[in-house]
Design an enzyme around this catalytic site. Structure first.
Site, PDB file in Angstrom:
ATOM      1  N   SER A   1      26.116   1.565  28.457  1.00  0.00           N
ATOM      2  CA  SER A   1      25.905   0.980  27.499  1.00  0.00           C
ATOM      3  C   SER A   1      25.091   1.399  26.698  1.00  0.00           C
ATOM      4  O   SER A   1      25.514   1.441  25.730  1.00  0.00           O
ATOM      5  CB  SER A   1      25.570  -0.824  28.576  1.00  0.00           C
ATOM      6  OG  SER A   1      27.034  -1.551  27.904  1.00  0.00           O
TER       7      SER A   1
ATOM      8  N   LYS B   1      26.473   2.348  23.809  1.00  0.00           N
ATOM      9  CA  LYS B   1      26.400   2.325  22.724  1.00  0.00           C
ATOM     10  C   LYS B   1      26.047   2.508  21.165  1.00  0.00           C
ATOM     11  O   LYS B   1      26.287   2.060  19.985  1.00  0.00           O
ATOM     12  CB  LYS B   1      26.767   0.663  22.672  1.00  0.00           C
ATOM     13  CG  LYS B   1      28.240   0.806  23.989  1.00  0.00           C
ATOM     14  CD  LYS B   1      27.262  -1.023  24.392  1.00  0.00           C
ATOM     15  CE  LYS B   1      28.539  -1.112  25.296  1.00  0.00           C
ATOM     16  NZ  LYS B   1      28.884  -2.412  26.643  1.00  0.00           N
TER      17      LYS B   1
ATOM     18  N   TYR C   1      36.093   6.448  25.780  1.00  0.00           N
ATOM     19  CA  TYR C   1      34.929   4.699  25.819  1.00  0.00           C
ATOM     20  C   TYR C   1      34.048   5.354  27.470  1.00  0.00           C
ATOM     21  O   TYR C   1      33.138   5.707  27.674  1.00  0.00           O
ATOM     22  CB  TYR C   1      35.800   3.686  25.494  1.00  0.00           C
ATOM     23  CG  TYR C   1      34.602   2.887  25.937  1.00  0.00           C
ATOM     24  CD1 TYR C   1      33.437   2.667  25.384  1.00  0.00           C
ATOM     25  CD2 TYR C   1      34.643   2.490  27.674  1.00  0.00           C
ATOM     26  CE1 TYR C   1      32.319   1.180  25.927  1.00  0.00           C
ATOM     27  CE2 TYR C   1      33.783   1.438  28.111  1.00  0.00           C
ATOM     28  CZ  TYR C   1      31.983   0.507  27.123  1.00  0.00           C
ATOM     29  OH  TYR C   1      31.032  -0.357  27.393  1.00  0.00           O
TER      30      TYR C   1
ATOM     31  N   TYR D   1      22.649  -7.347  26.818  1.00  0.00           N
ATOM     32  CA  TYR D   1      23.182  -8.549  26.744  1.00  0.00           C
ATOM     33  C   TYR D   1      22.985  -9.780  26.815  1.00  0.00           C
ATOM     34  O   TYR D   1      22.612 -10.486  25.834  1.00  0.00           O
ATOM     35  CB  TYR D   1      23.428  -8.190  28.543  1.00  0.00           C
ATOM     36  CG  TYR D   1      24.040  -6.428  29.163  1.00  0.00           C
ATOM     37  CD1 TYR D   1      24.971  -6.246  28.904  1.00  0.00           C
ATOM     38  CD2 TYR D   1      23.379  -5.799  30.061  1.00  0.00           C
ATOM     39  CE1 TYR D   1      25.148  -4.951  29.463  1.00  0.00           C
ATOM     40  CE2 TYR D   1      23.281  -4.680  30.552  1.00  0.00           C
ATOM     41  CZ  TYR D   1      24.005  -4.068  29.805  1.00  0.00           C
ATOM     42  OH  TYR D   1      24.760  -2.664  30.133  1.00  0.00           O
TER      43      TYR D   1
ATOM     44  N   VAL E   1      23.483  -0.554  32.477  1.00  0.00           N
ATOM     45  CA  VAL E   1      23.920  -0.132  34.162  1.00  0.00           C
ATOM     46  C   VAL E   1      22.936   0.812  34.504  1.00  0.00           C
ATOM     47  O   VAL E   1      22.952   0.704  35.748  1.00  0.00           O
ATOM     48  CB  VAL E   1      24.470  -1.169  34.434  1.00  0.00           C
ATOM     49  CG1 VAL E   1      24.559  -2.207  33.506  1.00  0.00           C
ATOM     50  CG2 VAL E   1      25.872  -0.128  34.146  1.00  0.00           C
TER      51      VAL E   1
HETATM   52  N1  GLU Z   1      30.529   1.396  31.168  1.00  0.00           N
HETATM   53  C1  GLU Z   1      30.440  -0.068  31.878  1.00  0.00           C
HETATM   54  C2  GLU Z   1      31.551  -1.121  30.626  1.00  0.00           C
HETATM   55  O1  GLU Z   1      32.340  -0.637  30.279  1.00  0.00           O
HETATM   56  C3  GLU Z   1      29.366  -0.176  30.561  1.00  0.00           C
HETATM   57  C4  GLU Z   1      28.489  -0.974  31.352  1.00  0.00           C
HETATM   58  C5  GLU Z   1      27.256  -1.455  30.711  1.00  0.00           C
HETATM   59  O2  GLU Z   1      26.261  -0.541  31.463  1.00  0.00           O
HETATM   60  O3  GLU Z   1      27.335  -2.500  30.619  1.00  0.00           O
HETATM   61  O4  GLU Z   1      32.128  -1.794  32.041  1.00  0.00           O
END
Ligand code: GLU
Length: 307
Positions: free
Chosen positions: A63, A66, A190, A242, A260
């Site tokens: 994540s 992003k 993505y 989060y 994560v």
């Molecule tokens: N590739 C993960 C997902 O989209 C991202 C997870 C993360 O780091 O929040 O579920």
């Protein structure tokens, strides 16, 4: 602070990994050794960095991707278009919840760091197909992290793509509401952007660019506009961790983004870019030892932006 003091803080926090567990939603992440902790601090004042622990270990950006993808989308499409598509509101829902769109009267994703918003952001990246979009993302990550060795981890990518049905459902929901166009292309880019391997040092450099108003301190070259660096830091403050973002703001108090894969980066305006890596996560998906170590650093250097 010097390397020795930093090493002492790493030693102090190392065992915190025991309070968490590595991400297990895909096999490639489940087999990562939890007993790792590393930190790089890029000091804008001295244009130098201090580091301790596992700073060169490669791990999946997940994540944290992003952040650079949002910066690239703003470069490609401009601030107005990006934030017409994606809102900038914090959310108390899990990162992959469809509620991150449903409760909003305009039915737009709540912010670029929940999965719906991140997928919509990726859809805005210029490129004729998924391959070109991802190549542009990768080139931009290499530039902003000052790390030419960032590459796609194919094993992680394949697992992300195989198990990504919630992301698929978010994407089709957005397509059904005319928020994005190409679902398979966007998702391929993505899933790939989440699956590149980075280091704590590379993430510290990315954070240093944000902290330094968009200019790379190592070259004095502007990489992103000052306005986009400011906006991204403020979204990191309200939505970077989060559904633990509020608590992190209260107890640590610096703009940060987690992933994560166990990464955590913090951009302390005008002073430091910090990259941390420790793969064992708490219930919200954030690095347990990483947060504790960052908290100690923030206290030691008096960096809480709300003080
Ligand atoms: N590739 C993960 C997902 O989209 C991202 C997870 C993360 O780091 O929040 O579920």
């Amino acid at each position: 602070m010097n390397n020795k003091t930093l090493q002492q803080l790493v030693d102090k926090n190392f065992n915190n990994y025991k309070k968490g567990k590595v991400a297990d939603y895909i096999p490639a992440l489940a087999k990562v050794n939890p007993k790792q902790l590393g930190i790089t601090i890029y000091d804008l004042k001295n244009n130098d960095r201090i580091q301790a622990g596992d700073v060169d270990v490669r791990f999946a950006i997940e994540s944290m991707s992003k952040v650079p993808v949002l910066l690239l989308a703003i470069k490609d499409r401009g601030i107005k278009k990006v934030f017409e598509t994606i809102n900038t509101e914090p959310t108390g829902f899990a990162f992959n919840s469809i509620m991150n769109m449903e409760i909003n009267h305009r039915k737009h994703p709540m912010n670029p760091f929940v999965n719906a918003g991140a997928i919509a952001t990726t859809s805005l990246i210029n490129g004729k197909d998924a391959k070109e979009k991802f190549e542009r993302i990768l080139a931009f990550m290499r530039e902003i992290c000052d790390d030419p060795d960032i590459t796609l981890n194919k094993e992680i990518y394949q697992s992300e793509a195989k198990t990504g049905d919630i992301n698929r459902s978010l994407a089709y929901y957005m397509k059904g509401n005319q928020m994005i166009e190409e679902v398979p292309e966007t998702l391929e880019a993505y899933f790939k952007q989440c699956s590149v391997d980075v280091t704590a040092t590379g993430m510290a450099k990315l954070a240093a660019v944000l902290a330094n108003k968009g200019v790379a301190p190592w070259s004095n070259q502007r990489i992103v506009s000052e306005e986009s660096a400011t906006i991204v830091k403020s979204i990191m403050t309200t939505a970077g961790l989060y559904d633990e973002s509020g608590e992190f703001s209260v107890h640590v108090g610096v703009p940060a983004k987690s992933g994560v894969g166990g990464g955590l980066m913090a951009a302390v305006p005008n002073s430091y870019g910090i990259g941390v890596f420790s793969p064992a996560l708490d219930n919200c998906g954030n690095s347990v030892a990483g947060i504790q170590l960052l908290k100690d650093i923030v206290q030691e250097l008096d960096l809480d932006i709300f003080k």
